[in-house]
Enzyme design. Structure first.
Site, PDB file in Angstrom:
ATOM      1  N   ASP A 103      61.790  59.076  98.262  1.00  0.00           N
ATOM      2  CA  ASP A 103      61.903  57.615  98.197  1.00  0.00           C
ATOM      3  C   ASP A 103      60.508  57.007  98.317  1.00  0.00           C
ATOM      4  O   ASP A 103      59.789  57.302  99.271  1.00  0.00           O
ATOM      5  CB  ASP A 103      62.791  57.124  99.341  1.00  0.00           C
ATOM      6  CG  ASP A 103      63.329  55.720  99.124  1.00  0.00           C
ATOM      7  OD1 ASP A 103      62.574  54.882  98.594  1.00  0.00           O
ATOM      8  OD2 ASP A 103      64.484  55.469  99.492  1.00  0.00           O
ATOM      9  N   HIS A 105      59.858  53.608  98.221  1.00  0.00           N
ATOM     10  CA  HIS A 105      59.873  52.212  98.666  1.00  0.00           C
ATOM     11  C   HIS A 105      59.169  52.116 100.021  1.00  0.00           C
ATOM     12  O   HIS A 105      59.455  52.885 100.930  1.00  0.00           O
ATOM     13  CB  HIS A 105      61.310  51.705  98.784  1.00  0.00           C
ATOM     14  CG  HIS A 105      62.025  51.651  97.472  1.00  0.00           C
ATOM     15  ND1 HIS A 105      62.614  52.758  96.905  1.00  0.00           N
ATOM     16  CD2 HIS A 105      62.224  50.627  96.604  1.00  0.00           C
ATOM     17  CE1 HIS A 105      63.173  52.409  95.743  1.00  0.00           C
ATOM     18  NE2 HIS A 105      62.943  51.133  95.532  1.00  0.00           N
ATOM     19  N   SER A 155      68.579  58.985  98.743  1.00  0.00           N
ATOM     20  CA  SER A 155      67.625  59.462  99.754  1.00  0.00           C
ATOM     21  C   SER A 155      68.153  59.309 101.181  1.00  0.00           C
ATOM     22  O   SER A 155      67.571  59.843 102.123  1.00  0.00           O
ATOM     23  CB  SER A 155      66.281  58.736  99.618  1.00  0.00           C
ATOM     24  OG  SER A 155      66.433  57.339  99.771  1.00  0.00           O
TER      25      SER A 155
END
Length: 214
Positions: A103, A105, A155
């Site tokens: 992930d 982000h 995730s």
């Protein structure tokens, strides 16, 4: 908002506008009005959360978020001189933060890391796409709290895998685990055996503070 309603609105608006000089001037005004420094930081955190929301919705872009983070860091540095000695000089606990492997982000997690630092935590932010082994290493090196973010349902499972790995390594009892991210919920945290869940950045800080007291 209480007696500092005007100052609160001005601080929030200045934070969302991500202009450092304007934010610093607004912070100085709130200080002179007698607003508590921790309260000011809390408002800035709320504004920074809104910046993250606008980024996720495509209303702001990464340079804007970075400018906002830089402005908040500068403002907090100014406020540190006003904080109680115990808040400024001693750390509540060492926490390792990161977005789980797979992930990329990063914004929400970074906001939480900033607010935790403001609240007196020693934060080890590993960034994004962090392998579980790196979290484990930080815990072995002394971190007593783990904060994992996941912004995708694919995730999220890594959060559970990391907790299971802590158990395998015999480390679970010595560390408080918090999870967060858009798809995460309190039910998910309960299901995977996490100690806490933060719905947003400010909530995450309050959860962290409560976990330290347990």
């Amino acid at each position: 908002m209480g007696e500092f309603e005007t100052e609160t609105k001005e601080l929030f608006d200045a934070m969302v506008a991500y202009n450092k000089s304007n934010l610093l001037a607004t912070v100085d005004k709130a200080r002179k009005a007698g607003m508590d420094p921790l309260e000011i930081i809390g408002v800035l955190g709320t504004g920074m959360t809104e910046v993250g929301v606008r980024f996720e919705r495509g209303k702001l872009f990464l340079p804007h978020v970075l400018s906002a983070a830089d402005a908040m860091t500068a403002a907090v540095k100014v406020l540190e001189a006003d904080l109680p000695v115990e808040s400024a000089s001693s750390k509540i606990a060492s926490v390792v933060m990161g977005t789980v492997e797979g992930d990329v982000h990063d914004i929400g997690k970074s906001i939480v890391s900033t607010l935790l630092q403001c609240a007196g935590f020693d934060v080890h932010d590993l960034g994004r796409d962090v392998p579980t082994s790196k979290f484990i290493n930080e815990i072995k090196n002394g971190c007593t709290m783990l904060g994992m973010s996941a912004l995708m349902t694919t995730s999220m499972v890594v959060q559970r895998e990391a907790i299971e790995k802590l158990k395998e390594e015999g480390l679970r009892d010595g560390v408080k685990v918090m999870v967060g991210g858009a798809p995460a919920t309190q039910a998910w945290a309960d299901k995977i055996g996490a100690d806490g869940y933060g719905e947003n950045a400010n909530d995450a800080v309050q959860v962290a503070l409560s976990l330290v007291k347990k």
